[in-house]
Scaffold this active site. Structure first.
Site, PDB file in Angstrom:
ATOM      1  N   ASN A   1     -27.184 -22.220 -10.011  1.00 58.04           N
ATOM      2  CA  ASN A   1     -28.174 -23.016 -10.720  1.00 58.04           C
ATOM      3  C   ASN A   1     -27.954 -22.840 -12.216  1.00 58.04           C
ATOM      4  OD1 ASN A   1     -29.493 -23.916  -8.425  1.00 58.04           O
ATOM      5  ND2 ASN A   1     -30.926 -22.197  -8.387  1.00 58.04           N
TER       6      ASN A   1
ATOM      7  N   SER B   1     -35.478 -19.118  -5.953  1.00 61.08           N
ATOM      8  CA  SER B   1     -34.747 -17.883  -6.285  1.00 61.08           C
ATOM      9  C   SER B   1     -35.330 -17.213  -7.539  1.00 61.08           C
ATOM     10  CB  SER B   1     -33.259 -18.176  -6.455  1.00 61.08           C
ATOM     11  OG  SER B   1     -33.052 -19.197  -7.411  1.00 61.08           O
TER      12      SER B   1
ATOM     13  N   LYS C   1     -29.865 -31.264 -10.429  1.00 64.32           N
ATOM     14  CA  LYS C   1     -30.276 -29.997  -9.800  1.00 64.32           C
ATOM     15  C   LYS C   1     -31.002 -29.115 -10.815  1.00 64.32           C
ATOM     16  CE  LYS C   1     -30.795 -26.862  -6.693  1.00 64.32           C
ATOM     17  NZ  LYS C   1     -30.002 -25.716  -6.377  1.00 64.32           N
TER      18      LYS C   1
ATOM     19  N   GLY D   1     -24.527 -15.959  -1.419  1.00 60.70           N
ATOM     20  CA  GLY D   1     -23.142 -15.548  -1.183  1.00 60.70           C
ATOM     21  C   GLY D   1     -22.946 -15.093   0.258  1.00 60.70           C
TER      22      GLY D   1
ATOM     23  N   GLU E   1     -33.126 -16.556 -14.525  1.00 60.19           N
ATOM     24  CA  GLU E   1     -32.118 -17.467 -15.089  1.00 60.19           C
ATOM     25  C   GLU E   1     -32.740 -18.483 -16.054  1.00 60.19           C
ATOM     26  OE1 GLU E   1     -30.614 -18.641 -11.067  1.00 60.19           O
ATOM     27  OE2 GLU E   1     -28.668 -18.023 -11.856  1.00 60.19           O
TER      28      GLU E   1
ATOM     29  N   ASN F   1     -34.647 -27.123 -10.518  1.00 57.84           N
ATOM     30  CA  ASN F   1     -34.922 -25.713 -10.834  1.00 57.84           C
ATOM     31  C   ASN F   1     -35.795 -25.551 -12.072  1.00 57.84           C
ATOM     32  OD1 ASN F   1     -31.639 -25.496  -9.782  1.00 57.84           O
ATOM     33  ND2 ASN F   1     -33.273 -24.488  -8.655  1.00 57.84           N
TER      34      ASN F   1
ATOM     35  N   ASN G   1     -38.555 -23.857  -9.911  1.00 64.90           N
ATOM     36  CA  ASN G   1     -38.320 -22.415 -10.063  1.00 64.90           C
ATOM     37  C   ASN G   1     -39.223 -21.829 -11.142  1.00 64.90           C
ATOM     38  OD1 ASN G   1     -36.210 -23.345  -8.457  1.00 64.90           O
ATOM     39  ND2 ASN G   1     -34.821 -21.760  -9.143  1.00 64.90           N
TER      40      ASN G   1
ATOM     41  N   SER H   1     -22.212 -11.259  -3.700  1.00 66.69           N
ATOM     42  CA  SER H   1     -22.600 -11.499  -2.303  1.00 66.69           C
ATOM     43  C   SER H   1     -24.054 -11.139  -2.069  1.00 66.69           C
ATOM     44  CB  SER H   1     -21.677 -10.713  -1.376  1.00 66.69           C
ATOM     45  OG  SER H   1     -20.355 -11.112  -1.629  1.00 66.69           O
ATOM     46  N   GLY H   2     -24.927 -11.805  -2.823  1.00 70.45           N
ATOM     47  CA  GLY H   2     -26.362 -11.667  -2.598  1.00 70.45           C
ATOM     48  C   GLY H   2     -26.790 -12.638  -1.512  1.00 70.45           C
TER      49      GLY H   2
END
Ligand SMILES: NC(=O)C1=CN([C@@H]2O[C@H](COP(=O)(O)OP(=O)(O)OC[C@H]3O[C@@H](n4cnc5c(N)ncnc54)[C@H](OP(=O)(O)O)[C@@H]3O)[C@@H](O)[C@H]2O)C=CC1
Ligand SMILES: CC(C)(CO)C(=O)C(=O)O
Length: 309
Positions: free
Chosen positions: A103, A256, A185, A12, A269, A189, A193, A8-9
């Protein structure tokens, strides 16, 4: 629906908030003590497209939650997915759907180690989110959230999740080809990103540089070559146009990965994006030099910042 958010960041909390407001029974799960304590004591403070709200939300660490759920949305970072699937096993029934909007590439295989394919729903989203302080987040955009059942015979379950998200204002859409959506997607990213993180800029700034067109085209060409080895057709020019259209929609947002690397000094990531493409290219006997270099540079920056991977 009885829904849990596993991780739940930023995103989330945004999804959890929207689904609770839409009338669902939502439980947040996370490990971050300060965040859990802030939400327990003061509720979740959230700004949705600039509109402030505060709601009380159920929250706990996975081992503290004894309920089972109809649907679990996983919202960890890619590196945390396997550990989270392990930690939430006791909250899943034989029919619990697990929705993954992370992602990156390869997540369906990881989830399939824990649950039957009939319960896996894969997808992508271009909602954006960030954490301002423990218990305080922002959520922006208009979506969509595109999802599809991993098992072709399980369309009804995915359609119910799509309807629930649409009813909650999350702009849920049924994807007819989630492999394509995921790769497209990943191109967003793998360009925005990674480059914004290395150049320490936001998406709007990136697309105003003289090199952005060239860099984005080269990276997407490499993604397209590897996608082809999985029979996914990523047309380079169409995808460059899609990335630019997404960039215009999200504007001055810091992706992110930038939030992780530059703002919070947390692991990125990259290995699930450009790193995965470089690795798969090599496994298939060709090279993806832009993706390989970008991955090495991001890892070098993580090292400079003393970030442990
Ligand atoms: N943010 C965005 O705009 C978008 C993100 N995504 C994707 O969604 C997934 C989730 O991303 P996002 O919600 O941004 O990730 P966050 O980093 O906000 O949250 C992920 C997890 O990181 C941990 N965490 C976050 N901040 C801290 C902190 N300061 N201290 C300790 N722990 C912290 C929490 O887990 P724990 O405590 O267990 O470590 C949290 O559950 C990723 O795959 C991302 O790429 C996709 C589209 C847009
Ligand atoms: C902003 C967006 C939608 C594209 O970069 C994203 O996925 C992220 O921040 O990770």
């Amino acid at each position: 629906m009885k829904i849990a958010i596993a991780g739940s960041g930023a995103l989330g909390c945004g999804f959890g908030y929207m689904m609770k407001k839409g009338g669902n029974d939502v439980t947040l799960m996370d490990y971050w003590d300060a965040h859990i304590q802030a939400i327990r004591e003061n509720g979740l403070s959230i700004s949705v497209n600039g509109k402030e709200d505060n709601v009380s939300m159920k929250i706990g660490k996975p081992n503290e939650i004894q309920d089972t759920f109809d649907v679990v949305f996983v919202f960890t970072k890619s590196m945390g997915l396997r550990a989270m699937m392990e930690a939430i096993k006791h909250t899943l029934t034989d029919d619990t759907k697990v929705v993954c909007l992370l992602n990156g590439l390869g997540h369906a295989k990881t989830i399939a180690e824990y649950i039957p394919e009939k319960n896996i729903i894969m997808g992508t989203t271009v909602w954006t989110a960030g954490i301002d302080a423990p218990g305080q987040t922002h959520f922006m955009g208009e979506g969509p959230v595109e999802v599809q059942n991993a098992d072709p015979s399980e369309e009804e379950g995915a359609r119910q999740v799509v309807k629930m998200m649409a009813d909650c204002g999350l702009n849920g859409v049924y994807s007819e080809n989630v492999h394509f959506t995921t790769w497209r997607k990943a191109c967003v990213n793998g360009t925005m990103n990674a480059l914004c993180s290395l150049l320490d800029c936001n998406i709007e700034e990136l697309f105003h540089t003289s090199e952005s067109d060239h860099l984005v085209t080269e990276i997407i060409t490499e993604f397209s070559q590897v996608a082809a080895t999985e029979s996914v057709d990523i047309n380079v020019q169409e995808t460059v146009d899609y990335v630019k259209m997404t960039a215009e929609k999200v504007g001055a947002h810091y992706p992110s990965m930038h939030q992780d690397l530059q703002q919070n000094k947390r692991p990125t990531e990259i290995d699930f994006l450009n790193g995965a493409v470089a690795k798969e290219a090599e496994a298939n006997g060709f090279s993806a030099p832009y993706c390989k270099l970008i991955t090495q540079l991001i890892h070098a920056k993580e090292d400079i910042y003393g970030i442990k991977r």
